[in-house]
Every structure is written in structure tokens, then in C-alpha cells.
Design a protein around this motif. Structure first.
Motif, PDB file in Angstrom:
ATOM      1  N   CYS A 228      24.235 -12.667 -31.703  1.00  0.00           N
ATOM      2  CA  CYS A 228      25.482 -12.723 -31.214  1.00  0.00           C
ATOM      3  C   CYS A 228      25.835 -13.503 -30.182  1.00  0.00           C
ATOM      4  CB  CYS A 228      26.114 -10.984 -30.951  1.00  0.00           C
ATOM      5  SG  CYS A 228      25.370 -10.175 -29.705  1.00  0.00           S
ATOM      6  N   GLY A 229      24.702 -13.526 -29.050  1.00  0.00           N
ATOM      7  CA  GLY A 229      24.601 -14.498 -28.162  1.00  0.00           C
ATOM      8  C   GLY A 229      25.182 -13.817 -26.678  1.00  0.00           C
ATOM      9  N   VAL A 230      25.372 -12.613 -26.704  1.00  0.00           N
ATOM     10  CA  VAL A 230      26.326 -11.953 -25.556  1.00  0.00           C
ATOM     11  C   VAL A 230      25.136 -11.818 -24.418  1.00  0.00           C
ATOM     12  CG1 VAL A 230      28.159 -10.845 -26.657  1.00  0.00           C
ATOM     13  CG2 VAL A 230      26.173  -9.695 -26.233  1.00  0.00           C
ATOM     14  N   CYS A 231      24.033 -11.685 -24.728  1.00  0.00           N
ATOM     15  CA  CYS A 231      22.758 -11.551 -23.739  1.00  0.00           C
ATOM     16  C   CYS A 231      22.451 -12.930 -22.828  1.00  0.00           C
ATOM     17  CB  CYS A 231      21.602 -10.933 -24.307  1.00  0.00           C
ATOM     18  SG  CYS A 231      20.942 -12.087 -25.414  1.00  0.00           S
ATOM     19  N   GLU A 232      22.492 -13.930 -23.533  1.00  0.00           N
ATOM     20  CA  GLU A 232      22.251 -15.164 -22.946  1.00  0.00           C
ATOM     21  C   GLU A 232      22.914 -15.384 -21.707  1.00  0.00           C
ATOM     22  OE1 GLU A 232      21.274 -19.834 -24.315  1.00  0.00           O
ATOM     23  OE2 GLU A 232      22.739 -18.681 -25.306  1.00  0.00           O
ATOM     24  N   PRO A 233      24.056 -15.581 -21.479  1.00  0.00           N
ATOM     25  CA  PRO A 233      24.739 -15.657 -20.181  1.00  0.00           C
ATOM     26  C   PRO A 233      24.507 -14.655 -19.164  1.00  0.00           C
ATOM     27  CG  PRO A 233      26.712 -15.207 -21.923  1.00  0.00           C
ATOM     28  CD  PRO A 233      25.139 -15.236 -22.688  1.00  0.00           C
ATOM     29  N   GLU A 234      24.392 -13.230 -19.620  1.00  0.00           N
ATOM     30  CA  GLU A 234      24.006 -12.398 -18.731  1.00  0.00           C
ATOM     31  C   GLU A 234      22.711 -12.245 -17.805  1.00  0.00           C
ATOM     32  OE1 GLU A 234      26.272 -10.024 -18.142  1.00  0.00           O
ATOM     33  OE2 GLU A 234      27.759 -11.072 -19.535  1.00  0.00           O
ATOM     34  N   CYS A 235      21.926 -13.124 -18.413  1.00  0.00           N
ATOM     35  CA  CYS A 235      20.608 -13.393 -17.642  1.00  0.00           C
ATOM     36  C   CYS A 235      20.628 -14.253 -16.372  1.00  0.00           C
ATOM     37  CB  CYS A 235      19.509 -13.849 -18.596  1.00  0.00           C
ATOM     38  SG  CYS A 235      17.763 -14.043 -17.759  1.00  0.00           S
ATOM     39  N   PRO A 236      20.457 -13.627 -15.363  1.00  0.00           N
ATOM     40  CA  PRO A 236      20.781 -14.648 -13.913  1.00  0.00           C
ATOM     41  C   PRO A 236      19.675 -15.739 -14.002  1.00  0.00           C
ATOM     42  CG  PRO A 236      19.763 -12.328 -13.354  1.00  0.00           C
ATOM     43  CD  PRO A 236      20.084 -12.416 -14.723  1.00  0.00           C
ATOM     44  N   ILE A 237      18.690 -15.622 -14.567  1.00  0.00           N
ATOM     45  CA  ILE A 237      17.392 -16.521 -14.561  1.00  0.00           C
ATOM     46  C   ILE A 237      17.227 -17.436 -15.716  1.00  0.00           C
ATOM     47  CG2 ILE A 237      16.314 -15.463 -12.596  1.00  0.00           C
ATOM     48  CD1 ILE A 237      14.264 -14.338 -14.666  1.00  0.00           C
ATOM     49  N   GLU A 238      18.256 -17.434 -16.662  1.00  0.00           N
ATOM     50  CA  GLU A 238      18.309 -18.132 -18.047  1.00  0.00           C
ATOM     51  C   GLU A 238      16.848 -18.003 -18.488  1.00  0.00           C
ATOM     52  OE1 GLU A 238      19.397 -22.095 -16.864  1.00  0.00           O
ATOM     53  OE2 GLU A 238      21.447 -21.352 -16.111  1.00  0.00           O
ATOM     54  N   ALA A 239      16.388 -16.783 -18.773  1.00  0.00           N
ATOM     55  CA  ALA A 239      15.095 -16.343 -19.618  1.00  0.00           C
ATOM     56  C   ALA A 239      15.536 -16.107 -20.910  1.00  0.00           C
ATOM     57  CB  ALA A 239      14.514 -15.260 -18.957  1.00  0.00           C
ATOM     58  N   ILE A 240      16.628 -16.111 -21.382  1.00  0.00           N
ATOM     59  CA  ILE A 240      17.040 -15.975 -22.780  1.00  0.00           C
ATOM     60  C   ILE A 240      17.382 -17.226 -23.396  1.00  0.00           C
ATOM     61  CG2 ILE A 240      18.455 -14.585 -24.286  1.00  0.00           C
ATOM     62  CD1 ILE A 240      18.597 -12.203 -22.322  1.00  0.00           C
ATOM     63  N   VAL A 241      16.990 -17.795 -24.424  1.00  0.00           N
ATOM     64  CA  VAL A 241      17.503 -18.881 -25.226  1.00  0.00           C
ATOM     65  C   VAL A 241      17.467 -18.508 -26.688  1.00  0.00           C
ATOM     66  CG1 VAL A 241      16.411 -20.386 -23.678  1.00  0.00           C
ATOM     67  CG2 VAL A 241      14.925 -19.739 -25.498  1.00  0.00           C
ATOM     68  N   PRO A 242      18.303 -19.429 -27.489  1.00  0.00           N
ATOM     69  CA  PRO A 242      18.130 -19.293 -28.993  1.00  0.00           C
ATOM     70  C   PRO A 242      16.566 -19.707 -29.538  1.00  0.00           C
ATOM     71  CG  PRO A 242      19.875 -20.902 -28.405  1.00  0.00           C
ATOM     72  CD  PRO A 242      19.187 -20.435 -27.081  1.00  0.00           C
ATOM     73  N   ASP A 243      16.207 -19.059 -30.738  1.00  0.00           N
ATOM     74  CA  ASP A 243      14.950 -19.630 -31.122  1.00  0.00           C
ATOM     75  C   ASP A 243      14.941 -21.026 -31.658  1.00  0.00           C
ATOM     76  OD1 ASP A 243      16.354 -19.562 -33.653  1.00  0.00           O
ATOM     77  OD2 ASP A 243      15.027 -18.140 -34.491  1.00  0.00           O
ATOM     78  N   THR A 244      16.011 -21.761 -31.567  1.00  0.00           N
ATOM     79  CA  THR A 244      16.149 -23.254 -32.083  1.00  0.00           C
ATOM     80  C   THR A 244      15.854 -24.036 -30.794  1.00  0.00           C
ATOM     81  OG1 THR A 244      18.621 -23.161 -31.607  1.00  0.00           O
ATOM     82  CG2 THR A 244      17.782 -22.686 -34.114  1.00  0.00           C
TER      83      THR A 244
END
Length: 112
Positions: free
Chosen positions: A43-59
């Protein structure tokens, strides 16, 4: 596609992402979080919530190493669904290079 947590999370462990996850697919290690790729619904809702941009799509090219790390430790660590305080020295370690080699711990966190 699924999302993964990269080494940027190590020694920071902000948990803003776990509160917004509709399927509770985050797991807590001693000093970082991981996403279970079998539970993530992309869904991607977690990605913008990370203040240090540690979450990315597996692509994302930077995700290659982290796909296996996330899958492995999601099977070993407890589930986390509620926000907790970040690690005490999170700001100091934000943006630091080579965190996996320096600090990664395979030990489980507390979970919920």
C-alpha cells in the motif's frame, strides 16, 4: 512489489511507520525494524511516514540487499504495531554510512 527497511533504520528505529500499517507487517529487532514481505500489501503508506527514509520499494536499486534481511528477520523477531520512542541516539546516527556492518544486531526487540 513489497517494501523493505534498509540499514538507515539501524540505531534509529523510528516507529512512525508501524502505526499506519493496515496489516501489521513490521517486526522489531534490537536496533531496527523489518517488513515481512509475505504480509506487506504494497500500500505504501509506511514509506512517507519514515522520517529518515529507511523504507523503500523492493524495486529500488538500494533495496537488493535488504529483501533477504527483511524476510529472514521478520520470521524471527516479534511483531510491532504501536509507536514507541526512537532510540536515544537516533539523531546522531541518522545518515551514517555502513551501519549494517558496524551495528546490526540479530537479537529480537520487545515487540508489542
Amino acid at each position: 512489489m513489497t517494501f523493505v527497511v534498509k540499514d538507515d533504520c539501524i540505531k534509529c528505529k523510528y516507529t512512525d511507520c508501524v502505526e499506519v500499517c493496515p496489516v501489521d507487517c513490521f517486526y522489531e529487532g534490537e536496533n531496527m525494524l523489518v517488513i515481512n514481505p509475505d504480509e506487506c500489501i504494497d500500500c505504501g503508506v509506511c514509506e512517507p511516514e519514515c522520517p529518515i527514509e529507511a523504507i523503500v520499494p523492493d524495486t529500488d536499486p538500494s533495496a537488493d540487499k535488504w529483501i533477504d534481511v527483511n524476510a529472514r528477520y521478520a520470521d524471527e523477531w516479534p511483531n510491532i504495531t504501536m509507536k514507541k520512542d526512537a532510540m536515544p541516539e537516533a539523531e546522531k546516527h541518522n545518515g551514517e554510512e555502513g551501519k549494517f556492518e558496524k551495528y546490526f544486531s540479530p537479537e529480537a526487540g520487545e515487540g508489542d
